[in-house]
Design a protein around this motif. Sequence first.
Motif, PDB file in Angstrom:
ATOM      1  N   GLU A   1       0.819  -1.214   0.000  1.00 22.41           N
ATOM      2  CA  GLU A   1       0.000   0.000   0.000  1.00 22.41           C
ATOM      3  C   GLU A   1       0.856   1.269   0.000  1.00 22.41           C
ATOM      4  OE1 GLU A   1      -3.134   0.735  -0.152  1.00 22.41           O
ATOM      5  OE2 GLU A   1      -4.328  -1.018   0.384  1.00 22.41           O
ATOM      6  N   LYS A   2       2.057   1.170   0.542  1.00 25.71           N
ATOM      7  CA  LYS A   2       2.925   2.344   0.637  1.00 25.71           C
ATOM      8  C   LYS A   2       3.768   2.541  -0.625  1.00 25.71           C
ATOM      9  CE  LYS A   2       3.207   2.212   5.672  1.00 25.71           C
ATOM     10  NZ  LYS A   2       4.081   2.050   6.863  1.00 25.71           N
ATOM     11  N   SER A   3       3.584   1.690  -1.585  1.00 23.45           N
ATOM     12  CA  SER A   3       4.347   1.807  -2.830  1.00 23.45           C
ATOM     13  C   SER A   3       3.416   1.536  -4.002  1.00 23.45           C
ATOM     14  CB  SER A   3       5.498   0.794  -2.840  1.00 23.45           C
ATOM     15  OG  SER A   3       4.996  -0.528  -2.973  1.00 23.45           O
ATOM     16  N   ASN A   4       3.941   1.636  -5.197  1.00 22.44           N
ATOM     17  CA  ASN A   4       3.130   1.348  -6.382  1.00 22.44           C
ATOM     18  C   ASN A   4       2.921  -0.140  -6.602  1.00 22.44           C
ATOM     19  OD1 ASN A   4       2.611   3.998  -7.147  1.00 22.44           O
ATOM     20  ND2 ASN A   4       4.536   4.168  -8.278  1.00 22.44           N
ATOM     21  N   LYS A   5       3.516  -0.965  -5.752  1.00 22.67           N
ATOM     22  CA  LYS A   5       3.331  -2.408  -5.901  1.00 22.67           C
ATOM     23  C   LYS A   5       1.864  -2.790  -5.765  1.00 22.67           C
ATOM     24  CE  LYS A   5       7.522  -4.011  -6.605  1.00 22.67           C
ATOM     25  NZ  LYS A   5       8.119  -2.710  -6.950  1.00 22.67           N
ATOM     26  N   ILE A   6       1.113  -2.049  -4.950  1.00 21.42           N
ATOM     27  CA  ILE A   6      -0.298  -2.397  -4.774  1.00 21.42           C
ATOM     28  C   ILE A   6      -1.071  -2.214  -6.069  1.00 21.42           C
ATOM     29  CG2 ILE A   6      -1.110  -0.115  -4.040  1.00 21.42           C
ATOM     30  CD1 ILE A   6      -2.167  -3.553  -2.604  1.00 21.42           C
ATOM     31  N   LEU A   7      -0.654  -1.273  -6.907  1.00 21.48           N
ATOM     32  CA  LEU A   7      -1.319  -1.084  -8.195  1.00 21.48           C
ATOM     33  C   LEU A   7      -1.075  -2.289  -9.093  1.00 21.48           C
ATOM     34  CD1 LEU A   7      -0.453   2.670  -8.885  1.00 21.48           C
ATOM     35  CD2 LEU A   7      -2.380   1.711  -7.610  1.00 21.48           C
ATOM     36  N   GLU A   8       0.156  -2.783  -9.098  1.00 20.97           N
ATOM     37  CA  GLU A   8       0.478  -3.969  -9.900  1.00 20.97           C
ATOM     38  C   GLU A   8      -0.282  -5.185  -9.384  1.00 20.97           C
ATOM     39  OE1 GLU A   8       4.751  -4.448 -10.950  1.00 20.97           O
ATOM     40  OE2 GLU A   8       5.014  -2.681  -9.682  1.00 20.97           O
ATOM     41  N   ILE A   9      -0.378  -5.298  -8.062  1.00 22.87           N
ATOM     42  CA  ILE A   9      -1.097  -6.429  -7.470  1.00 22.87           C
ATOM     43  C   ILE A   9      -2.579  -6.354  -7.813  1.00 22.87           C
ATOM     44  CG2 ILE A   9      -1.816  -7.462  -5.285  1.00 22.87           C
ATOM     45  CD1 ILE A   9       0.953  -6.637  -4.171  1.00 22.87           C
TER      46      ILE A   9
ATOM     47  N   ILE B   1     -10.456  -3.556  -4.040  1.00 26.76           N
ATOM     48  CA  ILE B   1      -9.479  -2.690  -4.695  1.00 26.76           C
ATOM     49  C   ILE B   1      -8.890  -1.704  -3.682  1.00 26.76           C
ATOM     50  CG2 ILE B   1      -9.185  -0.875  -6.432  1.00 26.76           C
ATOM     51  CD1 ILE B   1      -9.488  -3.620  -7.643  1.00 26.76           C
ATOM     52  N   SER B   2      -7.592  -1.492  -3.792  1.00 26.33           N
ATOM     53  CA  SER B   2      -6.896  -0.583  -2.891  1.00 26.33           C
ATOM     54  C   SER B   2      -7.366   0.860  -3.062  1.00 26.33           C
ATOM     55  CB  SER B   2      -5.393  -0.660  -3.171  1.00 26.33           C
ATOM     56  OG  SER B   2      -4.711   0.442  -2.645  1.00 26.33           O
ATOM     57  N   GLY B   3      -7.410   1.579  -1.944  1.00 28.42           N
ATOM     58  CA  GLY B   3      -7.715   3.001  -2.009  1.00 28.42           C
ATOM     59  C   GLY B   3      -6.677   3.765  -2.802  1.00 28.42           C
ATOM     60  N   ARG B   4      -5.438   3.304  -2.768  1.00 31.79           N
ATOM     61  CA  ARG B   4      -4.374   3.946  -3.556  1.00 31.79           C
ATOM     62  C   ARG B   4      -4.676   3.843  -5.044  1.00 31.79           C
ATOM     63  NH1 ARG B   4       0.893   5.446  -2.227  1.00 31.79           N
ATOM     64  NH2 ARG B   4       2.319   5.599  -4.000  1.00 31.79           N
ATOM     65  N   HIS B   5      -5.271   2.728  -5.453  1.00 27.44           N
ATOM     66  CA  HIS B   5      -5.607   2.543  -6.866  1.00 27.44           C
ATOM     67  C   HIS B   5      -6.682   3.536  -7.284  1.00 27.44           C
ATOM     68  CE1 HIS B   5      -5.915  -0.779 -10.171  1.00 27.44           C
ATOM     69  NE2 HIS B   5      -5.897   0.431 -10.692  1.00 27.44           N
ATOM     70  N   LEU B   6      -7.656   3.740  -6.415  1.00 25.17           N
ATOM     71  CA  LEU B   6      -8.719   4.700  -6.728  1.00 25.17           C
ATOM     72  C   LEU B   6      -8.172   6.123  -6.778  1.00 25.17           C
ATOM     73  CD1 LEU B   6     -11.824   5.145  -7.116  1.00 25.17           C
ATOM     74  CD2 LEU B   6     -11.912   5.573  -4.655  1.00 25.17           C
ATOM     75  N   GLN B   7      -7.263   6.454  -5.836  1.00 25.22           N
ATOM     76  CA  GLN B   7      -6.812   7.826  -5.707  1.00 25.22           C
ATOM     77  C   GLN B   7      -5.691   8.196  -6.679  1.00 25.22           C
ATOM     78  OE1 GLN B   7      -8.362   9.900  -3.822  1.00 25.22           O
ATOM     79  NE2 GLN B   7      -9.612   8.482  -2.633  1.00 25.22           N
ATOM     80  N   HIS B   8      -4.821   7.244  -7.001  1.00 25.83           N
ATOM     81  CA  HIS B   8      -3.592   7.601  -7.712  1.00 25.83           C
ATOM     82  C   HIS B   8      -3.421   6.914  -9.071  1.00 25.83           C
ATOM     83  CE1 HIS B   8      -2.256   9.723  -4.142  1.00 25.83           C
ATOM     84  NE2 HIS B   8      -2.513   8.663  -3.426  1.00 25.83           N
TER      85      HIS B   8
END
Length: 233
Positions: free
Chosen positions: A71-79, A104-111
């Motif tokens: 979640e603290k890196s872009n790895k969550i987007l790849e996952i 889906i990760s909140g980071r994916h929605l936001q970034h």
Amino acid sequence: ADLDTTPEMVNRLSWNERLARALADNLFELHFQGVYHVHDRQLSHLEALIRLRDADSGELVAPGLFIPVAEKSNKILEIDRWVLAEVVRLLASQPAGPAIAVNISGRHLQHADLPTDVRRALEDSGLEPENLVIELTESTIMHNTEVNLERFRALKALGVRLAIDDFGMGYSSLSYLHRFPIDILKIDRAFVSRLTARGEGPEPARAVVMLGETLGLETVAEGIEHEEQATKL
């Protein structure tokens, strides 16, 4: 400046390397749990749960160890993209099977461009979109609400179903909630665990169920672990 060599930073760097290796070597797995209708216990749909198989030991790694790092890196987007691709591939291969929900990760929605990622996954698989459920947590959607509303509308336009996860533990405003094109409201497990408690134990869950009925939404309860909870629900 000195390099940050705190145990936390070293651990994070180590996990980033492990996650990169896991993505490259296809070490992630999908496990599934069923969501059942409370009255007749018939299967409603499935939820996809991501797991990591350790390359050295072969054991499964608890999500709590690697998801916070991702979640603290872009790895969550790849996952997230890997999970989406795997789920829609599975759904397309079993057209008569149940729908599957993906958290889906909140980071994916936001970034990142989540609607575009979902659209590409659907196009690549040829999947009928109504068999895919996209889940996002309540706390995630309440940041940048107007922007997220447009992203939800873009997702809904693709034909997928949308769910709010962990509902009741965030700071949502009903004035915003009714505007989101949501299909499923998920009662947080903290409320479910109190269903059989004395006093006001069942009241929060009852309030969410009534809210779901008012808004015309399907309601799902998380974390039912024994028959008494299911009966009370």
